[in-house]
Design an enzyme around this catalytic site. Structure first.
Site, short mmCIF file in Angstrom:
data_model
loop_
_atom_site.label_atom_id
_atom_site.label_comp_id
_atom_site.label_asym_id
_atom_site.label_seq_id
_atom_site.Cartn_x
_atom_site.Cartn_y
_atom_site.Cartn_z
N GLU A 271 -29.11 21.16 25.39
CA GLU A 271 -28.42 19.91 25.07
C GLU A 271 -26.92 20.20 25.15
OE1 GLU A 271 -29.35 18.11 21.29
OE2 GLU A 271 -27.90 16.51 21.64
N ARG B 230 -37.91 31.92 18.24
CA ARG B 230 -36.50 31.97 18.59
C ARG B 230 -35.91 33.31 18.17
NH1 ARG B 230 -32.71 28.18 17.35
NH2 ARG B 230 -34.17 26.55 17.87
N LYS C 175 -26.14 25.71 16.21
CA LYS C 175 -24.97 25.15 16.87
C LYS C 175 -24.09 24.39 15.89
CE LYS C 175 -27.21 23.61 20.67
NZ LYS C 175 -27.41 22.82 21.89
P1 ATP Z 1 -30.19 21.80 18.76
O1 ATP Z 1 -31.40 21.27 19.49
O2 ATP Z 1 -30.31 21.84 17.30
O3 ATP Z 1 -28.91 21.27 19.24
P2 ATP Z 1 -30.91 24.26 20.04
O4 ATP Z 1 -30.48 25.60 19.60
O5 ATP Z 1 -32.34 23.92 20.10
O6 ATP Z 1 -30.11 23.32 19.09
P3 ATP Z 1 -30.73 23.47 22.79
O7 ATP Z 1 -29.53 23.21 23.60
O8 ATP Z 1 -31.68 22.35 22.60
O9 ATP Z 1 -30.23 23.98 21.40
O10 ATP Z 1 -31.48 24.74 23.34
C1 ATP Z 1 -31.81 24.91 24.70
C2 ATP Z 1 -32.98 25.84 24.82
O11 ATP Z 1 -32.69 27.09 24.22
C3 ATP Z 1 -34.20 25.28 24.09
O12 ATP Z 1 -35.33 25.46 24.92
C4 ATP Z 1 -34.29 26.12 22.87
O13 ATP Z 1 -35.62 26.25 22.46
C5 ATP Z 1 -33.69 27.44 23.31
N1 ATP Z 1 -33.10 28.14 22.16
C6 ATP Z 1 -32.18 27.67 21.30
N2 ATP Z 1 -31.90 28.57 20.35
C7 ATP Z 1 -32.67 29.66 20.60
C8 ATP Z 1 -32.86 30.93 19.97
N3 ATP Z 1 -32.19 31.26 18.88
N4 ATP Z 1 -33.72 31.79 20.52
C9 ATP Z 1 -34.41 31.46 21.64
N5 ATP Z 1 -34.29 30.29 22.28
C10 ATP Z 1 -33.44 29.39 21.78
#
Ligand code: ATP
Ligand code: MG
Length: 563
Positions: free
Chosen positions: A40, A265, A275
């Site tokens: 995102e 994760r 984030k």
């Molecule tokens: P949010 O959705 O709360 O903004 P997010 O960390 O999920 O935060 P995204 O931009 O949606 O951010 O993440 C993009 C991809 O990265 C998603 O598929 C998510 O599952 C993966 N991702 C995010 N944080 C982690 C992590 N700490 N370890 C592994 N994969 C992650």
């Protein structure tokens, strides 16, 4: 078992690669493997994203498949082009190239059509309950939800209301579109989840074309299907959303049937990764920006001097599994050291200079000593390092009254200057007011040039040094962990766990000329001190270095004790 295109350890596949490999063997998906990385654009990527990137792009690489970069830009309120650009740059910097670039917003028209399809099938309805009613009627983990009084609207009425939602006839929040599934489901995600909401917000790509926006849970499955994604990998918190994912893939006339698989994760010790918190650290000024070298962001790690190779090696090594855990940040630092050890040229720099005067060295003489650039890399060659009568050594390398195990320089003692000469300390000069040692009087042995004594005599220490007249004054930024506690995310307010000493700025360091002249992002090992890289703030007359990582390897020590 071997896999076409696989580059390592085929016999040790992680559970996701095992699934992918089995699907290929069984001939599913027409023998195709297609993944996507779906960030995102509401922040900068961090080391957790690097894990997801390495997994998605790595699977595509290992199985001869494809991997798309898809921006999940369904929430216009928090998203921005600044983030889109940085994410693209970060993925490339990590060493990956996407097969295709997509934006969920490019599918808004198709997604709208899919929503209309659900309405026609009696599988979605416009709900006009107020937001707090919606929330209350969802029920709890132990109590079922309550069906909305609007749940049995006719298809015609729903079609009409949904079209008018799109046309902007209603205020934000007046209606939502919901899937019609099961308000008594044990899984709250299946209790008629919201699919669309009215939100008058400017979108960074679609502008003001839309005033209704799809929810992530609704947008993601058809977006995957439109791109013919075979394996849609996401983190564990989406496990409970999978029944909805499958329900949508089943209910919609989509062109393919992707499968969602969840993995744990990455959590890192001494690090926050959400984030929202990273944004707060930036906005509240706890760090200098997203690319502050103390941040776990890709831009931060890059500025600090981490290499993409090291980050990829780290991600490979930690693997993927289904259980949440916390990875020791020392393991990441270990990967950085291992990589830099192979590639970073060695130079000499002195953080806290102490002047040394070689009394028997000719006043005007300058020698250019040959010094090996990297003992780990024969191709790296040698360089000339100037040597003269006045040098600087590290203040820590001298003690006037040395304790028992201190083998470095002290009055009357002989040590080696790296690739230079043996020197002996014959006296100290002190500041009469403070008593502080300000210079050392020494002699050198001309027969020991290059660092060995022809008579075979030994010394117990080898010190790094720079020639006072040739060295360049530099600013060096020494970084420590941003947080003092292992799991700052678990502290009531993570800000209370910030390490007040996470940055120390040394302004009077001295480095040899070759280091001072290097362009931004050049990486070095400062002998005996650690790995450093040239900061973008650097100028040829005022170089600035970031300490990437010290030489002390906590992870190697942990492994030794454990093993
Ligand atoms: P949010 O959705 O709360 O903004 P997010 O960390 O999920 O935060 P995204 O931009 O949606 O951010 O993440 C993009 C991809 O990265 C998603 O598929 C998510 O599952 C993966 N991702 C995010 N944080 C982690 C992590 N700490 N370890 C592994 N994969 C992650
Ligand atoms: Mg997310």
């Amino acid at each position: 078992m071997g896999i076409p295109g696989c580059c390592y350890n085929c016999w040790l596949l992680d559970f996701i690669r095992t699934i992918v490999s089995d699907d290929l063997t069984a001939g599913r998906n027409g023998g195709r493997v297609a993944t996507r990385f779906p960030p995102e654009p509401n922040g900068y990527l961090h080391i957790g994203h690097a894990k997801a990137i390495c997994l998605n792009f790595g699977i595509a690489r290992d199985f001869g498949g494809t991997c798309n970069l898809r921006f999940d830009d369904t929430n216009p309120v928090k998203e921005d082009v600044e983030y889109v650009e940085s994410i693209e740059e970060d993925v490339r910097w990590l060493g990956f190239e996407w097969t295709a670039l997509h934006f969920a917003s490019d599918y808004f028209e198709e997604l709208y059509g899919y929503a209309v399809h659900l309405i026609r099938e009696g599988k979605a309805y416009v709900d006009s309950q107020a937001a707090d009613e919606l929330r209350r009627n969802r029920g709890t983990l132990t109590e079922p939800g309550v069906e909305s009084p609007f749940r049995n609207r006719t298809v015609a009425e729903n079609l009409d209301l949904f079209a008018r939602m799109r046309a902007g006839e209603f205020a934000d929040g007046a209606h939502v579109l919901r899937a019609r599934i099961d308000m008594a489901s044990g899984n709250i995600n299946m209790r008629d989840p919201v699919l669309y909401r009215i939100r008058r917000a400017h979108h960074h790509r679609t502008g003001d074309a839309w005033c209704i926006y799809p929810m992530y849970d609704f947008a993601h499955p058809p977006s995957d299907a439109i791109e013919h994604i075979t394996h849609s990998l996401c983190t564990l918190e989406y496990e409970d959303h999978r029944p909805l994912y499958d329900w949508l893939v089943d209910a919609l006339p989509v062109p393919s049937k992707p499968r969602q698989i969840e993995f744990a994760r990455l959590n890192l010790s001494y690090t926050v990764m959400s984030k929202r918190r990273l944004l707060e650290l930036v906005q509240e000024g706890h760090v200098a920006g997203w690319d502050d070298p103390r941040m776990p962001t890709i831009v931060g790690m890059r500025r600090r001097g981490y290499t993409p190779e090291a980050i990829r090696a780290f991600c490979d090594r930690i693997g993927v599994a289904k259980r949440e855990n916390v990875v020791d940040v020392a393991q990441l630092e270990h990967a950085v050291r291992e990589d830099l050890n192979k590639r970073a040229p060695r130079v000499m720099g002195v953080l806290r200079p102490l002047r040394v005067i070689l009394e028997n060295y000719p006043e005007a003489q300058v020698e250019h000593l040959d010094v090996i650039n990297n003992p780990e890399d024969a191709e790296a060659g040698t360089r000339k390092v100037p040597f003269s009568r006045e040098l600087f050594i590290e203040r820590d390398d001298f003690q006037e009254n040395p304790p028992k195990k201190f083998f470095r320089l002290a009055p009357g003692r002989e040590v080696r200057l790296r690739c230079g000469y043996f020197i002996t300390c014959t006296g100290v000069e002190k500041d009469p007011a403070t008593g502080e040692v300000v210079a050392l009087r020494c002699t050198y042995d001309p027969a020991t040039r290059g660092g060995d004594a022809p008579d075979g005599r030994k010394v117990k220490a080898t010190l790094h040094w720079v020639s006072a007249a040739h060295a360049v004054t530099a600013e060096v930024r020494l970084y420590d962990r941003l947080f003092n506690v292992e799991e700052p995310g678990k502290v009531e307010d993570y800000r209370a766990a910030l390490n007040p000493a996470s940055l120390e700025v040394v302004r009077d360091a001295r480095v040899e000329p070759v280091a001072a002249a290097a362009p931004a992002a050049t990486r070095f090992q400062f002998e005996r001190l650690g790995y450093f890289c040239v900061d973008p703030d650097s100028r040829p007359d005022a170089p600035v270095f970031n300490r990437t990582v010290s030489l002390k390897d906590a992870w190697a020590r942990i492994q030794k004790t454990d093993g």
